[in-house]
Scaffold this motif. Structure first.
Motif, PDB file in Angstrom:
ATOM      1  N   GLU A  94       0.829  -1.188   0.000  1.00 32.64           N
ATOM      2  CA  GLU A  94       0.000   0.000   0.000  1.00 32.64           C
ATOM      3  C   GLU A  94       0.874   1.252   0.000  1.00 32.64           C
ATOM      4  O   GLU A  94       0.610   2.214  -0.708  1.00 32.64           O
ATOM      5  N   GLY A 103       2.161   2.018  -3.297  1.00 35.45           N
ATOM      6  CA  GLY A 103       1.122   2.283  -4.285  1.00 35.45           C
ATOM      7  C   GLY A 103       0.746   1.110  -5.176  1.00 35.45           C
ATOM      8  O   GLY A 103       0.293   1.293  -6.303  1.00 35.45           O
ATOM      9  N   ILE A 104       0.953  -0.125  -4.678  1.00 39.19           N
ATOM     10  CA  ILE A 104       0.510  -1.283  -5.458  1.00 39.19           C
ATOM     11  C   ILE A 104      -0.780  -1.821  -4.833  1.00 39.19           C
ATOM     12  O   ILE A 104      -0.824  -2.125  -3.641  1.00 39.19           O
ATOM     13  N   LYS A 105      -1.812  -1.891  -5.638  1.00 40.47           N
ATOM     14  CA  LYS A 105      -3.092  -2.401  -5.134  1.00 40.47           C
ATOM     15  C   LYS A 105      -3.030  -3.922  -5.098  1.00 40.47           C
ATOM     16  O   LYS A 105      -2.612  -4.558  -6.059  1.00 40.47           O
ATOM     17  N   ALA A 106      -3.443  -4.496  -3.976  1.00 41.03           N
ATOM     18  CA  ALA A 106      -3.444  -5.954  -3.891  1.00 41.03           C
ATOM     19  C   ALA A 106      -4.620  -6.404  -3.041  1.00 41.03           C
ATOM     20  O   ALA A 106      -5.039  -5.703  -2.119  1.00 41.03           O
ATOM     21  N   ASP A 107      -5.113  -7.571  -3.363  1.00 41.36           N
ATOM     22  CA  ASP A 107      -6.235  -8.141  -2.630  1.00 41.36           C
ATOM     23  C   ASP A 107      -5.660  -9.070  -1.564  1.00 41.36           C
ATOM     24  O   ASP A 107      -4.811  -9.911  -1.855  1.00 41.36           O
ATOM     25  N   LYS A 108      -6.104  -8.902  -0.313  1.00 38.24           N
ATOM     26  CA  LYS A 108      -5.472  -9.668   0.764  1.00 38.24           C
ATOM     27  C   LYS A 108      -5.676 -11.186   0.615  1.00 38.24           C
ATOM     28  O   LYS A 108      -4.951 -11.967   1.213  1.00 38.24           O
TER      29      LYS A 108
END
Ligand SMILES: [Zn+2]
Length: 531
Positions: free
Chosen positions: A348, A351-356
């Motif tokens: 985060e 700035g990398i979007k990731a799904d937990k």
């Protein structure tokens, strides 16, 4: 009830520079001063202008700092007038907001080391303080060997302090120069001094020879002193100075002090403390103390078992302060859950979007753990972490492949009979369907490899034009039975952005190659180069 102001004085650049093995460059000093300023330290002692070229240059340099930048030096020499002492004149010419004089306050030292009379020493203190005041400087006086001096001759030690105060010194700083005084003695002596000089003009400068420099600083504050001198990470000669990195959070987070005192460090700045402490070690090219209070990697680490599960239920059960308040992290070893949330927080941040629930996050965590065991330090190399994360999450284009590289080092006698060492590198790169071979010389094998690698990247050449390597640091680590080399490379581009990449290998060229590659690919991603 209004709080009293307590002032912090950092002497990392002066007393800290006395540490065995520490040798600050001008760039180091400027960068550290900047860091201390951003933290909110009231006084930064830059060094001893006139005593060495780096410090003379430092005090000539333009600085845009809010802190009171302080020059250190001696009082006028015995037997000379203040206007006829070249050392004092140089000190007063230095571009500084404040001047901190050091003077003897132990009668024995006055006679034996200074070879002068007690009266002449007092006059020297008074004259020097007045001369600096006349130049418009804020003035501090470090009373050297104050505590030993006070034990030997309280009346004389106190008269030295009083001479400075009466001449207009803003601060009289009581130094435990040999570092052997114990907290109850400090408390008693400082209390006695504060009867003669108001405590809000009294400072403490403690050394750590009995591991009590921090405790001695607090003892002095309890007795009335209102300035604490110390260094980042307790740097300093012998066993070091009082460690501001331990003192600051105690002042901010422990009720006894936080209820009574205001300091220049905001809660937001306090969150940068762990970073500041690690950045200093990085600059010194040394490992950070994992067990350092508040900021060490292990300061909030708990092994699996009842502690860990209790911490997950309520952190306050096993933590004296919240790790995030000083910018540190809770570490519950072997807990998959905690590891995952640390990785997600890092993603985060960059700035990398990731799904937990993405299974690739678990995979990334495994790789990071494996690599950190092998010697990678991603905390110090955010661009390499970002590349690893992007690759694992499948979002880095395959810009180019290095099919082969060859580095040679030749030592020979040249045409005029002098020994020379020449390094040369040849790199074979494939960009799309194009194969390119570049050769370059350098002042060393890594420099040659860097030149060859960046000489021709075909259609990507324009994207890396502004890329510059600004720093290169090597450390030999002992991992298991074999030594490995860790290389950190700092890069910069035309926009002024900085990033750090890392490589680890038993072979220094290979480790450097990894760090170089990460830096180039990072730059291509950053510039939006097409696949
Ligand atoms: Zn000192």
């Amino acid at each position: 009830m209004s709080k009293e102001r307590l002032y912090l004085f950092d002497t990392t650049l002066r007393d800290g520079a006395q540490t065995n093995g520490v040798d600050f460059t001008l760039a180091d000093k400027l960068a550290i001063a900047q860091m201390l300023d951003e933290l909110g330290i009231d006084y930064v002692e830059g060094g001893y202008p006139g005593a060495n070229p780096t410090d003379t240059e430092l005090f000539g340099a333009d600085r845009k700092l809010d802190t009171t930048f302080t020059a250190f030096g001696m009082t006028r020499r015995p037997g000379r007038s203040a206007s006829n002492d070249p050392g004092l004149a140089a000190l007063l010419e230095a571009k500084a907001d404040a001047v901190c004089f050091v003077a003897k306050s132990w009668d024995y030292h006055v006679r034996v080391a200074l070879e002068t009379t007690e009266e002449e020493n007092l006059a020297s203190i008074s004259d020097s303080v007045k001369a600096a005041k006349a130049k418009g400087r804020e003035v501090l006086l470090d009373c050297e060997h104050f505590f030993d001096g006070y034990k030997a001759n309280p009346k004389y030690a106190l008269s030295c302090a009083k001479a400075a105060y009466d001449a207009g010194a803003r601060w009289v700083v009581l130094c435990d120069t040999n570092g052997g005084t114990l907290p109850h003695e400090v408390e008693e002596i400082v209390a006695a001094v504060c009867k003669a000089i108001p405590g809000d003009h009294v400072g403490i400068h403690a050394h750590n020879d009995t591991e009590q420099a921090v405790a001695n600083s607090f003892a002095a504050v309890r007795a009335g002193a209102r300035q604490i001198q110390g260094t980042l990470n307790g740097l300093g000669e012998r066993c070091g100075n009082a460690n501001l990195v331990s003192i600051i959070p105690t002042l901010k987070l422990k009720k006894e002090f936080s209820d009574a005192f205001e300091i220049g460090i905001s809660n937001a700045a306090l969150k940068k403390l762990a970073h500041v402490s690690h950045a200093l070690d990085e600059r010194l090219n040394r490992g950070s103390n994992r067990h350092a209070p508040y900021v060490g990697e292990s300061a909030f680490a708990t092994k699996a078992g009842i502690h860990a599960s209790a911490i997950l239920k309520d952190p306050a059960t096993y933590e004296h302060v919240a790790p995030g308040s000083v910018g540190n992290k809770r570490k519950v070893l072997v807990s998959e859950q905690a590891g995952k949330s640390n990785i997600l927080a890092e993603l985060e941040r960059i700035g990398i979007k990731a799904d937990k629930d993405d299974p690739r996050i678990g995979r990334l965590l495994e790789i990071v753990k494996e690599r950190e065991t092998a010697g990678y330090a991603y905390e110090a190399a955010d661009a390499s972490f970002e590349m690893l994360a992007r690759r694992t999450l499948g979002t880095v284009p395959d810009f180019f492949d290095v099919e082969k590289f060859d580095v040679s080092v030749e030592h020979r006698i040249n045409a005029v009979g002098q020994p020379v060492t020449v390094s040369m590198a040849v790199v074979k790169v494939k960009v799309g369907n194009d194969e390119m071979i570049s050769a370059a010389e350098g002042n060393g094998p890594v420099n040659a490899l860097d030149h060859a690698l960046r000489k021709d990247l075909g259609k990507y050449q324009d994207y890396i034009k502004g890329l510059k390597l600004t720093d290169y640091r090597v450390r030999i680590l002992n991992s298991g039975t074999e030594a490995v080399t860790r290389v950190l490379i700092e890069s910069e581009d035309e926009t002024g952005d900085h990033w750090t990449t890392i490589g680890v290998s038993p072979n220094i060229i290979d480790a450097s190659f990894q760090a170089l590659m990460d830096s180039i690919v990072y730059k291509l991603v950053k510039s939006g180069a097409p696949a």
